[in-house]
Design a protein around this motif. Structure first.
Motif, PDB file in Angstrom:
ATOM      1  N   THR A 192      -4.347   1.988  -1.310  1.00 15.10           N
ATOM      2  CA  THR A 192      -4.574   0.544  -1.372  1.00 15.10           C
ATOM      3  C   THR A 192      -3.518  -0.133  -2.237  1.00 15.10           C
ATOM      4  O   THR A 192      -2.878   0.493  -3.074  1.00 15.10           O
ATOM      5  CB  THR A 192      -5.963   0.212  -1.942  1.00 15.10           C
ATOM      6  OG1 THR A 192      -6.015   0.568  -3.328  1.00 15.10           O
ATOM      7  CG2 THR A 192      -7.068   0.932  -1.181  1.00 15.10           C
ATOM      8  N   PRO A 226       0.819  -1.204   0.000  1.00 14.25           N
ATOM      9  CA  PRO A 226       0.000   0.000   0.000  1.00 14.25           C
ATOM     10  C   PRO A 226       0.848   1.246   0.000  1.00 14.25           C
ATOM     11  O   PRO A 226       1.992   1.253   0.438  1.00 14.25           O
ATOM     12  CB  PRO A 226      -0.811  -0.141   1.306  1.00 14.25           C
ATOM     13  CG  PRO A 226      -0.778  -1.603   1.630  1.00 14.25           C
ATOM     14  CD  PRO A 226       0.544  -2.088   1.133  1.00 14.25           C
ATOM     15  N   VAL A 244      -8.664   4.590  -3.369  1.00 12.86           N
ATOM     16  CA  VAL A 244      -8.163   3.340  -3.937  1.00 12.86           C
ATOM     17  C   VAL A 244      -6.786   3.541  -4.559  1.00 12.86           C
ATOM     18  O   VAL A 244      -5.870   2.735  -4.348  1.00 12.86           O
ATOM     19  CB  VAL A 244      -9.160   2.793  -4.988  1.00 12.86           C
ATOM     20  CG1 VAL A 244      -8.530   1.651  -5.786  1.00 12.86           C
ATOM     21  CG2 VAL A 244     -10.429   2.310  -4.314  1.00 12.86           C
TER      22      VAL A 244
END
Length: 359
Positions: free
Chosen positions: A225, A10, A221
């Motif tokens: 992520t 991440p 996102v």
């Protein structure tokens, strides 16, 4: 891998742009002004601000709340699709079938519900499966054949364009679908996809809310992520990404499916806004979605961009589209204005990146 330091992990916590080279943030040692300048959405933000100020001066009616609500509505219908298209472009691909896929989704939901005389939600769910299937097919063909996404999605574009018109004529005997406004579930579906709400006496479309929520989700996102890292990695250099364990095929296919998801949502909005769908619509809209993403700082070569930039890019489209009308100008100049705006935005983004890199 261009601009990707840890594709399998991440993104690091901290302020956006600080040490985040995936979106042009650069090194943490660089001055804050240069880190801000290098971000892909800065140029389009300044451009959108300039366009807004211009039309506020040239068309006084734009200053009214109802006019701005219309501008935001126009922007949202472009922006909802520009978001997944931008993610796909960051991943190194683009989709020429996005415009007609919107109409395919709407036609599927409308004709299935009407012909089976069932609840409209049945058609909505089937249309979702069809839209995701189209995206998965595009991604699968790309991965399996190694063909450029231009050729794969051009084939899908032509196929869907013909199928939309031929099947609609075959089933309805016309180029448009039947009115579904009196069917079960229509009111509920309209509330989700095409309703309005009051803000200070001004009617605002629900698509504006969905647009901003989806933009925030896409930003999270991309920057927070593991999947976001994968997107930048496969767009920068898919061979290097595969070498460090990034699932390239999965990432590419799911990005195309996200475009299908966006096409489904916009298709449902069109259906429940107008109650019927014209089968020949959608052609050319894919170029508007791509242009909004490019104006927003996404590179056609992949590996660079953001989800925020296309928001401002879509706003510029909506502002120009309605601003020309409010100013009383000939609307035939709209496409010419957009072409100049696209070239200008690309040149500005190129200059900003080169300036920030050189310094």
């Amino acid at each position: 891998m261009s601009g990707v330091s840890r594709p399998a992990a991440p993104a690091p916590a901290g302020p956006p742009g600080a040490g985040d080279t995936r979106t042009g943030g650069g090194s943490v040692r660089r001055p804050p002004a240069l880190r801000l300048l290098a971000r892909p959405e800065v140029g389009v933000f300044l451009g959108a601000l300039a366009v807004l100020v211009f039309f506020l001066a040239a068309a006084p009616s734009v200053r009214q709340g109802s006019s701005m609500a219309t501008v935001l509505y126009q922007s949202s219908t472009i922006g909802i699709m520009a978001l997944p298209v931008a993610l796909l472009m960051i991943g190194g691909e683009f989709d020429l079938s996005a415009g007609v896929a919107v109409i395919t989704s709407a036609l599927t939901a409308s004709m299935l519900s009407y012909q089976l005389t069932t609840n409209v939600w049945t058609g909505v769910i089937v249309a979702l499966a069809v839209s995701l299937g189209i995206g998965a097919f595009n991604g699968w063909m790309l991965v399996k054949t190694g063909l450029p996404s231009f050729l794969v999605t051009l084939g899908t574009f032509l196929t869907l364009q013909g199928v939309n018109l031929a099947v609609t004529k075959l089933i309805t005997g016309n180029v448009a679908t039947d009115d579904v406004s009196d069917m079960d579930g229509f009111g509920q579906a309209k509330a989700v996809f095409a309703s309005s709400f009051d803000v200070g006496g001004v009617q605002v479309k629900i698509t504006v809310v969905w647009w901003l929520v989806l933009a925030a989700l896409a930003t999270w996102v991309l920057l927070r992520t593991k999947y976001g890292n994968w997107v930048f990695a496969v767009g920068g250099n898919k061979d290097s990404a595969r070498a460090v364990g990034v699932p390239v095929a999965f990432t590419k296919i799911t990005l195309f499916m996200l475009v299908g998801l966006g096409a489904w949502f916009v298709g449902m909005h069109q259906l429940f806004s107008f109650n019927t769908v014209q089968s020949g619509e959608g052609v050319g809209n894919e170029l508007i979605y791509i242009a909004a993403a490019v104006i927003g700082g996404c590179l056609l070569t992949g590996g660079h961009g953001s989800a925020v930039g296309p928001v401002f890019g879509a706003f510029m489209f909506g502002m120009v589209n309605q601003g020309i009308v409010y100013a009383g100008w000939n609307p035939d100049w709209f496409k010419a204005f957009l072409g100049v705006m696209l070239l200008g935005a690309v040149l500005i983004n190129l200059w900003v990146r080169r300036t920030a890199t050189r310094r």
